[in-house]
Motif scaffolding. Structure first.
Motif, short mmCIF file in Angstrom:
data_model
loop_
_atom_site.label_atom_id
_atom_site.label_comp_id
_atom_site.label_asym_id
_atom_site.label_seq_id
_atom_site.Cartn_x
_atom_site.Cartn_y
_atom_site.Cartn_z
N GLU A 124 0.82 -1.20 0.00
CA GLU A 124 0.00 0.00 0.00
C GLU A 124 0.86 1.26 0.00
O GLU A 124 0.56 2.23 -0.71
N SER A 125 1.93 1.23 0.79
CA SER A 125 2.85 2.36 0.81
C SER A 125 3.56 2.51 -0.52
O SER A 125 3.75 3.62 -1.03
N ASP B 120 -2.68 7.83 -4.36
CA ASP B 120 -3.27 8.30 -5.61
C ASP B 120 -3.71 7.13 -6.49
O ASP B 120 -4.85 7.09 -6.98
N LEU B 121 -2.82 6.17 -6.71
CA LEU B 121 -3.19 5.03 -7.54
C LEU B 121 -4.25 4.17 -6.87
O LEU B 121 -5.15 3.63 -7.54
N MET B 122 -4.17 4.01 -5.55
CA MET B 122 -5.20 3.25 -4.85
C MET B 122 -6.57 3.89 -5.08
O MET B 122 -7.57 3.21 -5.33
N ARG B 123 -6.61 5.20 -5.00
CA ARG B 123 -7.88 5.93 -5.18
C ARG B 123 -8.35 5.85 -6.63
O ARG B 123 -9.53 5.62 -6.90
N TRP C 49 1.51 3.26 -15.30
CA TRP C 49 2.82 2.62 -15.26
C TRP C 49 3.17 2.41 -13.78
O TRP C 49 3.47 3.36 -13.07
N VAL C 50 3.08 1.16 -13.33
CA VAL C 50 3.42 0.83 -11.96
C VAL C 50 4.91 0.48 -11.93
O VAL C 50 5.34 -0.50 -12.54
N PHE C 51 5.68 1.30 -11.26
CA PHE C 51 7.13 1.15 -11.19
C PHE C 51 7.50 -0.26 -10.71
O PHE C 51 6.88 -0.79 -9.77
N PRO C 52 8.48 -0.93 -11.33
CA PRO C 52 9.27 -0.40 -12.44
C PRO C 52 8.87 -0.88 -13.82
O PRO C 52 9.29 -0.30 -14.81
#
Length: 483
Positions: free
Chosen positions: A197-198, A203-206, A358-361
């Motif tokens: 979650e951290s 922002d992406l969670m929302r 785009w979820v790092f990496p």
């Protein structure tokens, strides 16, 4: 077929458009969203532009074996990463091997229905336990038959009397951290890693809470191919639309490449490309009807076709109407016929646009109906100049229908094209070939003495700048950017 000279002339013609020279002539993507019909997700109306400078970046990160070695240790050994979809392992005992660089991880559905991940290695002599995907009631080594339960606890050692120092509680399989989110399985090899979650951030969670979970979809296609380029080059090509008018010239009829919106969210990013509008690169006018005709009859033909594979009747744009509204209504009708889902309140953006996070990496996750895709690039073993590029297509499921089994990976041989090796991607094969052929040329160019390193754009390639700054911080032990 258009010959090479004609194709080059056409691209040069697009490049001379006034919008190429004057950004004030470009309509921002948000203008389309604000005037869309239906319920526009609030997150589409947000913007998060950051300033990551304008300087050059080095090229060692793409070609250096030493840099790759440090990535294995400091990036892949410590970051949350997409391993698979939950639907890849639906039943107790289902397992899947996830390989990242020189590490093999076994993802398992345990007896309680949970998902676990273990380093895929026997605690006896180091043999790899499982290859690929499959199903079993236990995890047993094929060399000396040591066995573990699905929860990783030690189950059996043949001739146990000969191993007096082995304690059950000390010889379980070494576990990785696991987080289930949005129908996806993320893992982390570092036992001291931050929470998922951290890592993902608020922002992406929302934002993802506004979209249907990918877990409600069906993975209909999963294609993988080795490409002669560094994994970062592959990912970077799919987080900017700057290349579209040259690499995908057919898109200029119906994709607002220069209209694209770019947003940065800490380690992660977003790009939104509005469809159903012509590229500002076009110099010659195009009618609303021509936009509709072009979009439906090119690489979108398969995704939008009839379920029986028959041809599509092309809708007519009403007097005073727009291609964007016509295409959106057409898409709603086609999907409703296939799935029984009511899309009447969905916005035009949800039905048409390419909305990619785009979820790092290395994971590109698309939301909405315009491009229901997941892209992933992984380093190919210890070779910094080769990667495994994967494309997954997730389709909606008809109401009351049982989800079909998730597609297994179709690994295309290096000497075959997408059209030859992956007929399931249909006309999208053309787009994949356009991208992969240019990625190979880029990798070769990195070795030129005339190229010191990439010069990324300040806005259109903002998210790539963000990515490299975060990556360089990790390589130097500095904290990566947060939210």
């Amino acid at each position: 077929m258009t010959n090479r000279a004609e194709s080059q002339d056409t691209r040069a013609h697009y490049a001379r458009s006034q919008a190429s020279r004057d950004p004030s002539l470009i309509t921002p993507a948000a203008s389309f969203f604000a005037s869309d019909r239906g319920d526009v997700p609030k997150s589409l109306l947000e913007s998060s532009v950051r300033d990551y400078g304008t300087g050059l970046f080095g090229k060692d990160c793409y070609i250096s074996p030493e840099w790759h070695r440090r990535e294995v240790e400091r990036l892949w050994g410590k970051v949350w990463q997409l391993a698979c979809l939950e639907q890849d392992i639906p039943n107790t005992g289902d397992h899947l091997e996830y390989v990242i660089a020189n590490q093999s991880i076994l993802v398992v559905r345990d007896a309680d229905g949970g998902v676990r991940a273990f380093f895929n290695v026997c605690r006896h002599r180091g043999s790899r336990l499982k290859v690929g995907c499959g199903h079993s009631k236990e995890i047993r080594c094929s060399f000396h038959a040591w066995a573990w339960n699905l929860d990783g606890t030690l189950k059996d050692i043949p001739c146990r009397w000969d191993f007096p120092s082995v304690r059950d509680e000390e010889f379980g399989l070494k576990a990785c951290k696991v987080s289930l989110w949005n129908g996806l399985v993320f893992i982390n090899l570092d036992p001291d890693a931050e929470s998922f979650e951290s890592f993902l951030g608020p922002d992406l969670m929302r934002h993802f809470a506004e979209w249907p979970s990918l877990g409600t979809r069906w993975k209909a296609v999963h294609v993988a191919k080795e490409i002669h380029c560094n994994w970062k080059l592959a990912i970077e090509a799919f987080v900017e639309a700057y290349h579209a008018f040259t690499i995908h010239p057919q898109w200029t009829n119906y994709a607002g490449d220069l209209n694209a919106q770019y947003d940065a969210y800490g380690k992660h990013a977003r790009v939104i490309v509005p469809l159903g509008v012509p590229s500002p690169h076009r110099r010659t006018p195009i009618t609303e009807q021509e936009i509709v005709n072009s979009m439906i009859t090119t690489e979108f033909a398969d995704a939008w076709g009839k379920s029986d594979g028959g041809p599509l009747p092309i809708p007519k744009v009403p007097e005073g109407g727009t291609a964007r509204a016509t295409l959106s209504d057409f898409r709603k009708r086609i999907l409703a016929e296939r799935t029984g889902v009511d899309y009447s309140q969905a916005s035009d953006a949800q039905m048409l646009d390419l909305i990619e996070y785009w979820v790092f990496p290395n994971a590109c996750i698309w939301v909405g109906e315009g491009g229901p895709l997941i892209y992933r690039a992984r380093p190919n073993g210890n070779n910094p100049e080769s990667c495994i590029w994967e494309t997954m297509i997730l389709l909606p499921i008809a109401e009351g229908q049982t989800r079909p089994p998730a597609a297994k990976v179709n690994f295309i041989p290096a000497d075959k094209s997408y059209a030859e090796g992956a007929p399931e991607v249909g006309t999208s094969a053309k787009v994949f070939e356009q991208d992969s052929s240019n990625l190979t040329k880029m990798q070769l160019g990195l070795h030129s003495q005339g190229f010191p390193g990439p010069m990324f754009g300040k806005y259109m390639e903002m998210n790539i700048r963000q990515f490299h700054q975060n990556l360089e911080r990790l390589m130097s032990d500095e904290p990566a950017e947060g939210r």
